[in-house]
Design an enzyme around this catalytic site. Structure first.
Site, PDB file in Angstrom:
ATOM      1  N   HIS A   1       0.859  -1.200   0.000  1.00 37.61           N
ATOM      2  CA  HIS A   1       0.000   0.000   0.000  1.00 37.61           C
ATOM      3  C   HIS A   1       0.885   1.237   0.000  1.00 37.61           C
ATOM      4  O   HIS A   1       1.478   1.607   1.009  1.00 37.61           O
ATOM      5  CB  HIS A   1      -0.907  -0.004   1.236  1.00 37.61           C
ATOM      6  CG  HIS A   1      -1.915   1.113   1.252  1.00 37.61           C
ATOM      7  ND1 HIS A   1      -3.273   0.896   1.202  1.00 37.61           N
ATOM      8  CD2 HIS A   1      -1.758   2.463   1.312  1.00 37.61           C
ATOM      9  CE1 HIS A   1      -3.908   2.048   1.236  1.00 37.61           C
ATOM     10  NE2 HIS A   1      -3.007   3.018   1.304  1.00 37.61           N
TER      11      HIS A   1
ATOM     12  N   HIS B   1       1.348   5.275  -2.324  1.00 40.48           N
ATOM     13  CA  HIS B   1       0.790   6.214  -3.299  1.00 40.48           C
ATOM     14  C   HIS B   1       1.955   6.789  -4.107  1.00 40.48           C
ATOM     15  O   HIS B   1       2.474   7.864  -3.776  1.00 40.48           O
ATOM     16  CB  HIS B   1      -0.003   7.315  -2.591  1.00 40.48           C
ATOM     17  CG  HIS B   1      -1.221   6.825  -1.886  1.00 40.48           C
ATOM     18  ND1 HIS B   1      -2.494   6.988  -2.394  1.00 40.48           N
ATOM     19  CD2 HIS B   1      -1.363   6.161  -0.710  1.00 40.48           C
ATOM     20  CE1 HIS B   1      -3.375   6.444  -1.562  1.00 40.48           C
ATOM     21  NE2 HIS B   1      -2.708   5.934  -0.521  1.00 40.48           N
TER      22      HIS B   1
ATOM     23  N   GLN C   1      -9.897   9.128  -4.833  1.00 42.48           N
ATOM     24  CA  GLN C   1      -9.505   9.859  -3.625  1.00 42.48           C
ATOM     25  C   GLN C   1     -10.612  10.750  -3.065  1.00 42.48           C
ATOM     26  O   GLN C   1     -10.784  10.861  -1.854  1.00 42.48           O
ATOM     27  CB  GLN C   1      -8.276  10.719  -3.922  1.00 42.48           C
ATOM     28  CG  GLN C   1      -7.804  11.623  -2.794  1.00 42.48           C
ATOM     29  CD  GLN C   1      -7.171  10.865  -1.660  1.00 42.48           C
ATOM     30  OE1 GLN C   1      -6.026  10.474  -1.745  1.00 42.48           O
ATOM     31  NE2 GLN C   1      -7.909  10.652  -0.582  1.00 42.48           N
TER      32      GLN C   1
ATOM     33  N   HIS D   1      -9.705   1.942   0.813  1.00 49.98           N
ATOM     34  CA  HIS D   1      -9.384   2.761   1.982  1.00 49.98           C
ATOM     35  C   HIS D   1     -10.661   2.773   2.831  1.00 49.98           C
ATOM     36  O   HIS D   1     -11.618   3.484   2.505  1.00 49.98           O
ATOM     37  CB  HIS D   1      -9.046   4.191   1.572  1.00 49.98           C
ATOM     38  CG  HIS D   1      -7.681   4.367   1.002  1.00 49.98           C
ATOM     39  ND1 HIS D   1      -7.222   3.677  -0.097  1.00 49.98           N
ATOM     40  CD2 HIS D   1      -6.657   5.208   1.371  1.00 49.98           C
ATOM     41  CE1 HIS D   1      -5.987   4.068  -0.375  1.00 49.98           C
ATOM     42  NE2 HIS D   1      -5.622   5.002   0.506  1.00 49.98           N
TER      43      HIS D   1
ATOM     44  N   GLU E   1     -10.976   5.064   7.405  1.00 51.40           N
ATOM     45  CA  GLU E   1      -9.735   5.709   7.833  1.00 51.40           C
ATOM     46  C   GLU E   1     -10.081   7.013   8.555  1.00 51.40           C
ATOM     47  O   GLU E   1      -9.833   8.111   8.088  1.00 51.40           O
ATOM     48  CB  GLU E   1      -8.820   5.977   6.635  1.00 51.40           C
ATOM     49  CG  GLU E   1      -7.420   6.409   7.052  1.00 51.40           C
ATOM     50  CD  GLU E   1      -6.535   6.780   5.880  1.00 51.40           C
ATOM     51  OE1 GLU E   1      -5.365   7.117   6.122  1.00 51.40           O
ATOM     52  OE2 GLU E   1      -7.012   6.755   4.724  1.00 51.40           O
TER      53      GLU E   1
ATOM     54  N   ASP F   1       2.788   3.153   3.183  1.00 48.85           N
ATOM     55  CA  ASP F   1       1.731   4.058   2.737  1.00 48.85           C
ATOM     56  C   ASP F   1       2.259   5.259   1.972  1.00 48.85           C
ATOM     57  O   ASP F   1       1.863   5.501   0.841  1.00 48.85           O
ATOM     58  CB  ASP F   1       0.856   4.505   3.903  1.00 48.85           C
ATOM     59  CG  ASP F   1      -0.468   5.127   3.468  1.00 48.85           C
ATOM     60  OD1 ASP F   1      -0.716   5.226   2.250  1.00 48.85           O
ATOM     61  OD2 ASP F   1      -1.270   5.508   4.338  1.00 48.85           O
TER      62      ASP F   1
ATOM     63  N   TRP G   1       0.466  13.595   3.154  1.00 52.72           N
ATOM     64  CA  TRP G   1      -0.065  12.916   4.335  1.00 52.72           C
ATOM     65  C   TRP G   1       1.023  12.520   5.323  1.00 52.72           C
ATOM     66  O   TRP G   1       0.775  12.405   6.502  1.00 52.72           O
ATOM     67  CB  TRP G   1      -0.855  11.677   3.915  1.00 52.72           C
ATOM     68  CG  TRP G   1      -2.068  12.007   3.127  1.00 52.72           C
ATOM     69  CD1 TRP G   1      -3.308  12.345   3.611  1.00 52.72           C
ATOM     70  CD2 TRP G   1      -2.175  12.097   1.705  1.00 52.72           C
ATOM     71  NE1 TRP G   1      -4.168  12.617   2.583  1.00 52.72           N
ATOM     72  CE2 TRP G   1      -3.506  12.475   1.394  1.00 52.72           C
ATOM     73  CE3 TRP G   1      -1.281  11.884   0.651  1.00 52.72           C
ATOM     74  CZ2 TRP G   1      -3.944  12.639   0.082  1.00 52.72           C
ATOM     75  CZ3 TRP G   1      -1.719  12.048  -0.650  1.00 52.72           C
ATOM     76  CH2 TRP G   1      -3.045  12.429  -0.918  1.00 52.72           C
TER      77      TRP G   1
END
Length: 412
Positions: free
Chosen positions: A56, A58, A151, A209, A212, A308, A314
């Protein structure tokens, strides 16, 4: 290739690993120590382990922290806002440059398999198109799965469903979702049903997702698990994050775990990122905001760890070292017993392979592709405690990364 004096997980003997044409053709217990020659790679008693898997991440957002502004509150929601400001700056060249740098970090730390999310809340789909192209171009160096990830909501974002189908037509490997970010609970529930429908229609995996958020009323996991169960596709479905489970009461979790076990879905926890993003609205007591990894694991439910983010809106740290993530995760989840240590590498290897549905071609077994790492240590516990470098990474019989072990200080 012929590897000698290697340790294997959960075994005390030394092993020879024989490789021909990129396949393991022999894995034999050694009869005593073998002296190295030019045709051997001497493992020196170090642990040979299946390659690390980053399940996982991005990649489309990697290395963009602070562009054009920093996430000062540290919340998930400001991160989404900052990413929204960065998206207009995306181009194929921009993404390629950052992805190459990030993949090199991962490869140099023993990662050979990656599942990356690509934002489909972008009419150009430049991130998804670029990542699908890179997946195909780099298949000899690293295996990549691309998740079509809405997203800003599959149903709440204008044209979200159409963009998702376009992404799947382009070639995304996995259908994504984000039900807790949809405008209403009804839209969140509908999005989970639609994700499963699309996965069945296009014969794709699912990675959502899910929940979260610290809100104990965010309960889309039960919807996802139920849909996976009713459609008999649980092993192909993954719930990422599920941090709201940290805020669920035990009575509800007791009921929920019954469904989770029946559904056979997989879980991914991103402990360093979750503990950073969650609990931001608490003073004290302050929630850790990480899903119930220990309880899932003990219940026999498949769960693995991921980093992640690497330097994105983030999470402004990250370095591609899954051993760091594993170390933090075991601490955060209070998995510090000897049994936890002795099986720790499962959380970044075998469990992740099951999540990505790649078990058939993964692992140190005769007849499988000869892909493995050589780690500083003799077993899971010593590797975890040492937090050393990956010394060697072999992919289908070819060395793709090698470094010298750390120097040992000896008395004069």
């Amino acid at each position: 290739m012929h590897i000698i004096n290697a340790r294997l997980r959960h075994r005390s003997e030394l092993f020879e690993l024989k490789i021909e044409n990129g396949i393991f053709v022999g894995i034999d217990v050694q009869q005593g120590h073998i002296e190295a020659t030019d045709v051997h790679i001497d493992a020196g008693g170090k642990l040979a382990c299946a390659p690390f898997i980053e399940p996982h991440i991005h990649l489309d957002a990697a290395l963009t922290a602070g562009e054009p502004a920093w996430n000062e509150s540290g919340t998930l929601f400001e991160g989404i806002e900052r990413w929204g400001e960065r998206k207009p700056m995306l181009s194929e060249a921009d993404i390629r440059t950052r992805v190459y740098k990030t993949l090199n970090l991962l490869i140099n730390n023993g990662v050979q398999f990656v599942r990356t999310h690509a934002d489909t809340s972008d009419p150009s789909l430049v991130g998804l198109k670029t990542l699908c192209a890179l997946r195909d171009e780099l298949k000899d160096r690293i295996d990549i799965q691309v998740v079509a990830f809405p997203q800003e909501g599959l149903l709440s974002y204008p044209g979200g469903e159409k963009l998702m189908e376009e992404a799947l037509e382009i070639g995304a490997d996995v259908v994504g979702g984000i039900p807790h970010f949809e405008y209403t609970r009804e839209l969140g529930v509908a999005s989970m049903k639609r994700v499963i429908e699309l996965a069945l229609k296009y014969d794709r995996l699912v990675d959502v997702h899910c929940d979260e958020i610290d809100d104990p009323n965010s309960r889309f996991l039960e919807v996802l698990a139920c849909e996976a169960l009713f459609n008999d596709m649980g092993s192909r479905v993954t719930a990422s994050h599920t941090v709201a489970m940290h805020s669920y009461d035990n009575a509800y979790c007791s009921k929920l775990f019954r469904l989770l076990k029946k559904s056979n879905i997989n879980f991914i926890s991103c402990p360093t990122e979750s503990i950073h993003l969650q609990g931001r609205f608490d003073t004290y007591p302050k929630r850790r905001g990480v899903t119930r990894v220990k309880e899932l694991n003990e219940a026999g439910i498949n769960v693995c760890f991921a980093e992640d983010s690497i330097f994105d809106p983030w999470y402004s740290l990250g370095n591609g070292r899954l051993l760091r993530t594993l170390d933090f995760g075991l601490h955060i989840c209070q998995m510090m017993g000897h049994k936890d240590f002795s099986q720790a590498l499962d959380l970044v290897t075998d469990n992740s392979a099951r999540t990505l549905s790649i078990e058939a071609g993964y692992g140190i077994e005769v007849g499988k592709p000869a892909s493995f790492n050589l780690l500083e240590g003799e077993d899971d516990y010593s590797v975890l405690r040492n937090q050393g470098d990956v010394l060697l990474s072999v992919r289908k019989g070819e060395v793709i990364m090698q470094r010298e072990p750390s120097k040992v200080v000896t008395p004069p």
